[in-house]
Write an enzyme that holds these catalytic residues in place. Sequence first.
Site, PDB file in Angstrom:
ATOM      1  N   GLU A  62       4.306  -4.907   7.711  1.00 22.43           N
ATOM      2  CA  GLU A  62       3.533  -3.789   8.279  1.00 22.43           C
ATOM      3  C   GLU A  62       3.886  -3.473   9.727  1.00 22.43           C
ATOM      4  O   GLU A  62       3.828  -2.325  10.151  1.00 22.43           O
ATOM      5  CB  GLU A  62       2.024  -4.079   8.177  1.00 22.43           C
ATOM      6  CG  GLU A  62       1.441  -3.913   6.789  1.00 22.43           C
ATOM      7  CD  GLU A  62       1.563  -5.147   5.911  1.00 22.43           C
ATOM      8  OE1 GLU A  62       2.342  -6.065   6.243  1.00 22.43           O
ATOM      9  OE2 GLU A  62       0.875  -5.185   4.879  1.00 22.43           O
ATOM     10  N   GLY A  70       0.779  -4.926   1.117  1.00 25.31           N
ATOM     11  CA  GLY A  70      -0.356  -5.036   0.199  1.00 25.31           C
ATOM     12  C   GLY A  70       0.015  -5.699  -1.121  1.00 25.31           C
ATOM     13  O   GLY A  70      -0.839  -6.302  -1.784  1.00 25.31           O
ATOM     14  N   ALA A 123       0.854  -1.189   0.000  1.00 19.91           N
ATOM     15  CA  ALA A 123       0.000   0.000   0.000  1.00 19.91           C
ATOM     16  C   ALA A 123       0.889   1.238   0.000  1.00 19.91           C
ATOM     17  O   ALA A 123       2.052   1.182   0.415  1.00 19.91           O
ATOM     18  CB  ALA A 123      -0.894  -0.012   1.234  1.00 19.91           C
ATOM     19  N   GLU A 174      -0.324  -9.196  -0.407  1.00 20.21           N
ATOM     20  CA  GLU A 174      -1.753  -9.475  -0.201  1.00 20.21           C
ATOM     21  C   GLU A 174      -2.476  -9.564  -1.552  1.00 20.21           C
ATOM     22  O   GLU A 174      -3.349 -10.407  -1.752  1.00 20.21           O
ATOM     23  CB  GLU A 174      -2.364  -8.396   0.702  1.00 20.21           C
ATOM     24  CG  GLU A 174      -1.830  -8.521   2.141  1.00 20.21           C
ATOM     25  CD  GLU A 174      -2.269  -7.379   3.052  1.00 20.21           C
ATOM     26  OE1 GLU A 174      -2.006  -6.219   2.695  1.00 20.21           O
ATOM     27  OE2 GLU A 174      -2.865  -7.646   4.102  1.00 20.21           O
TER      28      GLU A 174
END
Length: 257
Positions: A131, A108, A62, A111
Amino acid sequence: MEYLKWSYEDFVATIKIDRPPANALSSGLIQELSSVLDEIKPNEKIRVILIHGEGRFFSAGADIKEFTSVQSEDDFSNLGTNGQNLFDRMENFPKPIIAAIHGAALGGGLELAMACHFRLVTENAKLGLPELQLGIIPGFAGTQRLPRYVGVARAAEMMFTSDPITGKEAVQYGLANHAYTDDELLEKAYDMAKKIGKKSPIAIGAAIELLNYSKTKEFYTGVKREAELFGQVFITEDAKEGISAFIEKREPKFTGK
Ligand SMILES: C/C=C/C(=O)SCCNC(=O)CCNC(=O)[C@H](O)C(C)(C)COP(=O)(O)OP(=O)(O)OC[C@H]1O[C@@H](n2cnc3c(N)ncnc32)[C@H](O)[C@@H]1OP(=O)(O)O
């Protein structure tokens, strides 16, 4: 499309993530990916999707810089839910989606790759959920998908230490199917996609639906709780410190507040 380039041939759609320098998944990029899936779904000339990254990485996760403009727990929680919804849609998409990972798939980025039906990697690619290094937690269903592939203990080690594993290790642990050299990856991935594209799309769609029956109700309870905690952890001082430290290129100092 600003962040994605895509085209199709031989029943295979190739989507390239192209958002320098790190292919970070901004909310705009997530929106674009959703729009591409809208276009691909009814197109009978597309039976398989291959996702890969332009530049040095598949995706570094992200967009951490975008986090600094998010103010509230609810906004951050919603940011997580948006990503979770797209990735759930991908996992349930009626056409197979393959991730071809080089460089790094972190946070992300991993993910996203874990929501694909399977992953092909380069031997030296770095795969991880770092994270906690930012004082936050994974929020695009990584807490629920990673243990399904590598087991709870390895997922715990990867999250708690923030250390990535290599592509070779990812194959050993069951997170990726095959590891190739940098030069081979895309060609091998495309060959495999073409082979899958020759199968009946009806039978493939049925196989995807059946594979996903292994996903239990606990998965959805887990991702809902992940979104709540994603927001709650984000408003802590530790999260501000972790994100600032990344942007300022220094080690974070977490105080537990
Ligand atoms: C719900 C989901 C949550 C999340 O996904 S949170 C994010 C999780 N991901 C991470 O924590 C990974 C962060 N990035 C890194 O650890 C490193 O980077 C890499 C290992 C990917 C690469 O390291 P190196 O080769 O030393 O390059 P570099 O100078 O650190 O990065 C190149 C440029 O890319 C930007 N960048 C990297 N990752 C992100 C990101 N995730 N969001 C926004 N920007 C990112 C950097 O800041 C820098 O930019 P500039 O050249 O302007 O300094």
